[in-house]
Write a protein that holds these residues in place. Sequence first.
Motif, short mmCIF file in Angstrom:
data_model
loop_
_atom_site.label_atom_id
_atom_site.label_comp_id
_atom_site.label_asym_id
_atom_site.label_seq_id
_atom_site.Cartn_x
_atom_site.Cartn_y
_atom_site.Cartn_z
N UNK A 68 21.63 7.94 84.56
CA UNK A 68 22.83 8.74 84.98
C UNK A 68 23.21 9.66 83.87
N UNK A 69 22.91 9.27 82.90
CA UNK A 69 23.35 10.00 81.67
C UNK A 69 22.45 11.60 81.25
N UNK A 70 21.44 11.42 82.24
CA UNK A 70 20.56 12.73 82.13
C UNK A 70 21.04 14.02 83.01
N UNK A 71 21.31 14.89 82.47
CA UNK A 71 21.71 16.19 83.35
C UNK A 71 20.75 16.61 84.10
N UNK A 72 21.35 17.24 85.29
CA UNK A 72 20.41 17.62 86.37
C UNK A 72 19.13 18.66 85.91
N UNK A 73 19.79 19.48 84.98
CA UNK A 73 18.87 20.68 84.61
C UNK A 73 17.70 19.98 83.52
N UNK A 74 18.12 18.86 82.75
CA UNK A 74 17.34 18.37 82.04
C UNK A 74 16.19 17.41 82.95
N UNK A 75 16.63 16.89 84.06
CA UNK A 75 15.78 16.10 84.70
C UNK A 75 14.96 17.11 85.66
N UNK A 76 15.36 18.15 86.01
CA UNK A 76 14.26 19.03 86.53
C UNK A 76 13.43 19.47 85.76
N UNK A 77 13.50 19.66 84.46
CA UNK A 77 12.55 19.95 83.60
C UNK A 77 11.49 18.91 83.21
N UNK A 78 11.97 17.88 83.13
CA UNK A 78 11.28 16.52 82.77
C UNK A 78 10.41 16.30 83.95
#
Length: 95
Positions: A68-78
């Motif tokens: 849950x600590x992963x921001x949405x933008x980072x998750x999209x990139x990953x």
Amino acid sequence: MTAKKKWSADVTEHSDAMDLEDHVFESDDAKKIAASLKRSAEHSHRRKAEPFQSAMSMLNFYINRAGKNLPDERKKVLEKAKDELRVAFGREKQD
């Protein structure tokens, strides 16, 4: 820093799965992340599985540990990096 955070950082840095390039997961370019993971997986002498499986496992591990600590933008990139990793290894993208 808590023991949990230290544990996951230690696994990422010292895993027997493969040797990672520094700051690989910090890039905003999914292709660069995938290319770095591919290079690391293919050149690692410590991994136990095939290169694709090792690279994808490390990427999934990072995403899951951030949770849950992963921001949405980072998750999209990953998540896009997963698709790029499949392409890099000649696998089909998943929908």
